[in-house]
Write a protein that holds these residues in place. Sequence first.
Motif, PDB file in Angstrom:
ATOM      1  N   LEU A 267       0.815  -1.217   0.000  1.00 14.62           N
ATOM      2  CA  LEU A 267       0.000   0.000   0.000  1.00 14.62           C
ATOM      3  C   LEU A 267       0.847   1.264   0.000  1.00 14.62           C
ATOM      4  CD1 LEU A 267      -2.741  -1.024   2.633  1.00 14.62           C
ATOM      5  CD2 LEU A 267      -2.506  -1.671   0.229  1.00 14.62           C
ATOM      6  N   HIS A 268       1.840   1.335   0.885  1.00 13.89           N
ATOM      7  CA  HIS A 268       2.665   2.542   0.977  1.00 13.89           C
ATOM      8  C   HIS A 268       3.404   2.816  -0.327  1.00 13.89           C
ATOM      9  CE1 HIS A 268       5.147   5.625   2.938  1.00 13.89           C
ATOM     10  NE2 HIS A 268       6.172   5.096   2.296  1.00 13.89           N
ATOM     11  N   VAL A 269       3.889   1.768  -0.948  1.00 14.08           N
ATOM     12  CA  VAL A 269       4.689   1.909  -2.172  1.00 14.08           C
ATOM     13  C   VAL A 269       3.893   2.559  -3.302  1.00 14.08           C
ATOM     14  CG1 VAL A 269       5.806   0.586  -4.023  1.00 14.08           C
ATOM     15  CG2 VAL A 269       6.291   0.048  -1.627  1.00 14.08           C
ATOM     16  N   VAL A 270       2.591   2.275  -3.371  1.00 14.18           N
ATOM     17  CA  VAL A 270       1.778   2.828  -4.459  1.00 14.18           C
ATOM     18  C   VAL A 270       1.009   4.079  -4.030  1.00 14.18           C
ATOM     19  CG1 VAL A 270       1.537   0.590  -5.570  1.00 14.18           C
ATOM     20  CG2 VAL A 270      -0.203   1.321  -3.934  1.00 14.18           C
ATOM     21  N   GLY A 271       1.303   4.592  -2.848  1.00  9.88           N
ATOM     22  CA  GLY A 271       0.715   5.858  -2.429  1.00  9.88           C
ATOM     23  C   GLY A 271      -0.582   5.764  -1.651  1.00  9.88           C
ATOM     24  N   ILE A 272      -0.986   4.540  -1.240  1.00 12.13           N
ATOM     25  CA  ILE A 272      -2.177   4.404  -0.385  1.00 12.13           C
ATOM     26  C   ILE A 272      -1.721   4.588   1.062  1.00 12.13           C
ATOM     27  CG2 ILE A 272      -4.038   2.878   0.383  1.00 12.13           C
ATOM     28  CD1 ILE A 272      -3.861   1.486  -2.338  1.00 12.13           C
ATOM     29  N   ARG A 273      -2.047   5.740   1.641  1.00 15.89           N
ATOM     30  CA  ARG A 273      -1.490   6.103   2.942  1.00 15.89           C
ATOM     31  C   ARG A 273      -2.519   6.145   4.077  1.00 15.89           C
ATOM     32  NH1 ARG A 273       3.477   8.386   1.179  1.00 15.89           N
ATOM     33  NH2 ARG A 273       4.035   6.950  -0.492  1.00 15.89           N
ATOM     34  N   ASP A 274      -3.780   5.907   3.774  1.00 13.11           N
ATOM     35  CA  ASP A 274      -4.807   6.034   4.813  1.00 13.11           C
ATOM     36  C   ASP A 274      -5.688   4.784   4.834  1.00 13.11           C
ATOM     37  OD1 ASP A 274      -6.203   7.257   6.861  1.00 13.11           O
ATOM     38  OD2 ASP A 274      -7.616   8.240   5.525  1.00 13.11           O
ATOM     39  N   ILE A 275      -5.624   4.037   5.941  1.00 14.26           N
ATOM     40  CA  ILE A 275      -6.422   2.827   6.129  1.00 14.26           C
ATOM     41  C   ILE A 275      -7.285   3.023   7.371  1.00 14.26           C
ATOM     42  CG2 ILE A 275      -6.346   0.373   6.686  1.00 14.26           C
ATOM     43  CD1 ILE A 275      -5.589   0.949   3.829  1.00 14.26           C
TER      44      ILE A 275
END
Length: 423
Positions: A267-275
């Motif tokens: 997730l972090h690698v592709v820019g998904i930063r909010d879970i």
Amino acid sequence: MNFSAIWARIKQHPLSRVGPGLVTGVADDDPSGIVTYSQAGAQFGLNMLWTMPFAYPLMSTIQVLCARIGRVTGRGLSANMKLAFPPAVLIALVSILLIANVLNIAADIAAMGEVAQLVTGINWHIMTGVFVLLTLILQILIPYRHYVFFLKWLSLSLLAYGAVLFTVHVPWGEVVWKTFFPTITFNAASAAVVVGIFGTTISPYLFFWQASQEVEDMNLRHENSLLLGNAKEIHSELRRIQWDTWSGMLYSNVAAYCIILATAVTLHVVGIRDINTAAEAASALRPLAGEFAFMLFALGILGVGLMGVPVLAGSAAYALSEVFGWRSSLEDNAAQAGKFYAIIAISVLGALAIQYSPISPMKALFWSAVLNGVVAVPLMVAIMILSSRSSVMGPHVATLSMKILGWLATGFMAVAAVYMFVA
């Protein structure tokens, strides 16, 4: 081979001989905890991996002390805390714990329902009701000696998070480096995540559960408290507690480490930063890591949820029942320990009712964290005092290393609680 023979062979498996440390450790990685660890990995990548090796000795020491208090005295934590707190203070702390546990259960069963909907397509409200009924039936109708055996087998669900790492690319050299030398700026955002991780990892409900499970196991084996034991038995039991708890917490921390790592490298690698939910973490993994990784992650959430919810409800029931002197044992049936099981039922059904109220699962999780922050520090202070008193523990008081690590954990949690309220 008949069923009785098969059952006898299963019960001879090494897993059946591990103690309360394993179940307690796995229950720590409940669906709410998975949300916190997933958010840490998504938001900060590999730079939050350090929190797990740092937390490990602190949480292990506190849990060892809780287990020792239960096994040495033959009483649960609340029963012993009557010696350290005035009744009104203890009732207030345990009542806050009960409310926090109900809110935590609400967040957990909502996460389980949402993940089950992703897997089965059945409405999450229906699945939530199914999980609630299942946990209540298992906890109320099945005696402890059988029930805890199935809980131990459910602990294998945590292996799913290690398996996820085999489905994605992991830069192991960088992982090792970042674990010990992270690149992180301690601002409000990073401090909030660190506080969340430690609040999730060192949780009050685990204190009560493990102490009471030591008492349950002691009674099941028809043994006496260690204050009445012989030297050989005392040495063997204290060594078992040490090994069982440190290994159980290691298993828990490695799984949490794997969750942070899995979300960091995907997730972090592709820019998904909010879970915000466990279902979001599982859904986000699906297109990035594939269907198999998604299924592993989702099944892991369901497995640990089926452990976490009974532990949350059971710990509140042990704590409150011991305060008032009510009979409290999962080995007893509902007729023998009606008030104890009523607390379990109220906790879980109250959490189910929250699903149909204006309170969102995320708000329930937030307030659970706040309330846990309120009760964790005074409870840890009491644990440290009780475990150091020869009037309580006889000659089996905490060692110097336990005192140092225990007070360090207490101080760290006090700082975290102050930050939570200031922030």
